[in-house]
Design an enzyme around this catalytic site. Sequence first.
Site, mmCIF file in Angstrom:
data_model
loop_
_atom_site.group_PDB
_atom_site.id
_atom_site.type_symbol
_atom_site.label_atom_id
_atom_site.label_comp_id
_atom_site.label_asym_id
_atom_site.label_seq_id
_atom_site.Cartn_x
_atom_site.Cartn_y
_atom_site.Cartn_z
ATOM 1 N N THR A 96 0.872 -1.180 0.000
ATOM 2 C CA THR A 96 0.000 0.000 0.000
ATOM 3 C C THR A 96 0.905 1.225 0.000
ATOM 4 O O THR A 96 1.638 1.455 0.969
ATOM 5 C CB THR A 96 -0.894 0.036 1.259
ATOM 6 O OG1 THR A 96 -1.671 -1.155 1.293
ATOM 7 C CG2 THR A 96 -1.807 1.249 1.242
ATOM 8 N N LYS A 171 -7.639 1.497 -2.872
ATOM 9 C CA LYS A 171 -7.241 1.051 -1.524
ATOM 10 C C LYS A 171 -7.388 2.177 -0.490
ATOM 11 O O LYS A 171 -7.934 1.972 0.594
ATOM 12 C CB LYS A 171 -5.787 0.560 -1.574
ATOM 13 C CG LYS A 171 -5.143 0.261 -0.239
ATOM 14 C CD LYS A 171 -5.653 -0.992 0.392
ATOM 15 C CE LYS A 171 -5.041 -1.197 1.777
ATOM 16 N NZ LYS A 171 -5.646 -2.296 2.506
HETATM 17 P P1 NAD Z 1 5.839 -5.978 7.414
HETATM 18 O O1 NAD Z 1 6.634 -4.880 8.019
HETATM 19 O O2 NAD Z 1 5.454 -7.154 8.251
HETATM 20 O O3 NAD Z 1 6.619 -6.555 6.118
HETATM 21 C C1 NAD Z 1 7.367 -5.763 5.235
HETATM 22 C C2 NAD Z 1 8.664 -6.510 4.954
HETATM 23 O O4 NAD Z 1 9.421 -5.785 3.980
HETATM 24 C C3 NAD Z 1 9.560 -6.649 6.187
HETATM 25 O O5 NAD Z 1 9.862 -8.020 6.403
HETATM 26 C C4 NAD Z 1 10.811 -5.825 5.833
HETATM 27 O O6 NAD Z 1 12.013 -6.361 6.365
HETATM 28 C C5 NAD Z 1 10.796 -5.900 4.317
HETATM 29 N N1 NAD Z 1 11.523 -4.814 3.672
HETATM 30 C C6 NAD Z 1 11.497 -3.493 3.952
HETATM 31 N N2 NAD Z 1 12.275 -2.799 3.092
HETATM 32 C C7 NAD Z 1 12.805 -3.725 2.232
HETATM 33 C C8 NAD Z 1 13.670 -3.647 1.120
HETATM 34 N N3 NAD Z 1 14.156 -2.472 0.700
HETATM 35 N N4 NAD Z 1 14.006 -4.797 0.494
HETATM 36 C C9 NAD Z 1 13.518 -5.978 0.902
HETATM 37 N N5 NAD Z 1 12.690 -6.132 1.957
HETATM 38 C C10 NAD Z 1 12.343 -5.012 2.612
HETATM 39 O O7 NAD Z 1 4.544 -5.284 6.778
HETATM 40 P P2 NAD Z 1 3.210 -6.020 6.281
HETATM 41 O O8 NAD Z 1 2.195 -5.996 7.348
HETATM 42 O O9 NAD Z 1 3.571 -7.304 5.612
HETATM 43 O O10 NAD Z 1 2.711 -4.932 5.200
HETATM 44 C C11 NAD Z 1 3.289 -4.871 3.903
HETATM 45 C C12 NAD Z 1 2.442 -3.955 3.052
HETATM 46 O O11 NAD Z 1 1.101 -4.458 3.004
HETATM 47 C C13 NAD Z 1 2.338 -2.521 3.576
HETATM 48 O O12 NAD Z 1 2.401 -1.633 2.490
HETATM 49 C C14 NAD Z 1 0.974 -2.490 4.264
HETATM 50 O O13 NAD Z 1 0.404 -1.190 4.281
HETATM 51 C C15 NAD Z 1 0.187 -3.434 3.387
HETATM 52 N N6 NAD Z 1 -0.965 -4.069 4.045
HETATM 53 C C16 NAD Z 1 -0.840 -4.631 5.291
HETATM 54 C C17 NAD Z 1 -1.944 -5.231 5.895
HETATM 55 C C18 NAD Z 1 -1.849 -5.867 7.267
HETATM 56 O O14 NAD Z 1 -2.906 -6.182 7.848
HETATM 57 N N7 NAD Z 1 -0.652 -6.090 7.812
HETATM 58 C C19 NAD Z 1 -3.184 -5.255 5.219
HETATM 59 C C20 NAD Z 1 -3.268 -4.724 3.945
HETATM 60 C C21 NAD Z 1 -2.149 -4.116 3.369
#
Ligand code: NAD
Length: 295
Positions: A96, A171
């Site tokens: 997102t 979204k």
């Molecule tokens: P998270 O922090 O658990 O996962 C993100 C991952 O990306 C982490 O493991 C981090 O180490 C990795 N990362 C960060 N920078 C990086 C890079 N440059 N190269 C490689 N890896 C990298 O977050 P999440 O909850 O999985 O959310 C991810 C996305 O999904 C976000 O944009 C969030 O807004 C969206 N989202 C989350 C949810 C939810 O309920 N958690 C729901 C809908 C959408």
Amino acid sequence: MSAIGFIGVGNMGGPMARNVIAKGHRVRVFDLDAAALDRAVKAGAEAAHSPVELARGVECVVTMLPAGKQVREVYLGASGLLQNTNPDIYFIDSSTIDIDSARVVGAAAAEAGFDMIDAPVSGGVAGAEAASLTFMVGGPDAAFARARPILEAMGKTIIHAGPSGSGQAAKICNNMILGVSMIAVSEAFVLAEKLGLDRAKLFEIASKSSGQCWSLTSYCPVPGLVPAAPANRGFAPGFTAAMMLKDLMLAQDAASGAGAAAALGAHAAELYEAFARSGQGAKDFSGIINMIREG
Ligand code: NAD
């Protein structure tokens, strides 16, 4: 069987990658966090050491990263995907992020000859685990058609919203509804408590009346009414208040850029900011009812 790459295998990307493995595909993963990478490897993925190494030998790369900054870096950076891979692969960005970053990265990908879609999701960690996510997609028809089978391995509802950036637009509009409605439902339950109205009775009536909404019937912020709701487990997330604040701020930026009035969205952002500032940012966003109860 295809080979699919995942960059970002955290709370969402991890289970999404597991579902692609479960459908019989080969999966390669890259993440800056060794623990996240390790979990994905234990689930059957192969670890890569960089985005470009990951992209070698896969037909599609899915990115699931925190925000626009990381997405720009992974695609547009000097050692990023667009400059260092062949345009025979295609890209799905499910993070997102702000609409601007989605459009800039989408246009750069098209210019370099790649098919790419923005495909943010709704459904949270539970939806990612159950492969029941909703994907809202922006991008060209051909890229959407190419990506669809992989989206179907991770989700149940897949909707093409329009050109590049339209998935992100959908979204943030959706999550603005969600942020505002969660506050409205919370205020109604707190008012009912103060009026001496039984919470179960309010639930029974409102869920069959015009107050019915997802925040009430699927994610109720008071315990004991919706079994799967975070209210039943001390507001462990779920979807954190910090992430809701991020999405409401993205909606505010988009609204001011587009000249759209979003007064309730702005107020919801202020309330979530206060909630996060009080140290509750890592709690589920439905925990805002506790701040409302305290007045
Ligand atoms: P998270 O922090 O658990 O996962 C993100 C991952 O990306 C982490 O493991 C981090 O180490 C990795 N990362 C960060 N920078 C990086 C890079 N440059 N190269 C490689 N890896 C990298 O977050 P999440 O909850 O999985 O959310 C991810 C996305 O999904 C976000 O944009 C969030 O807004 C969206 N989202 C989350 C949810 C939810 O309920 N958690 C729901 C809908 C959408």
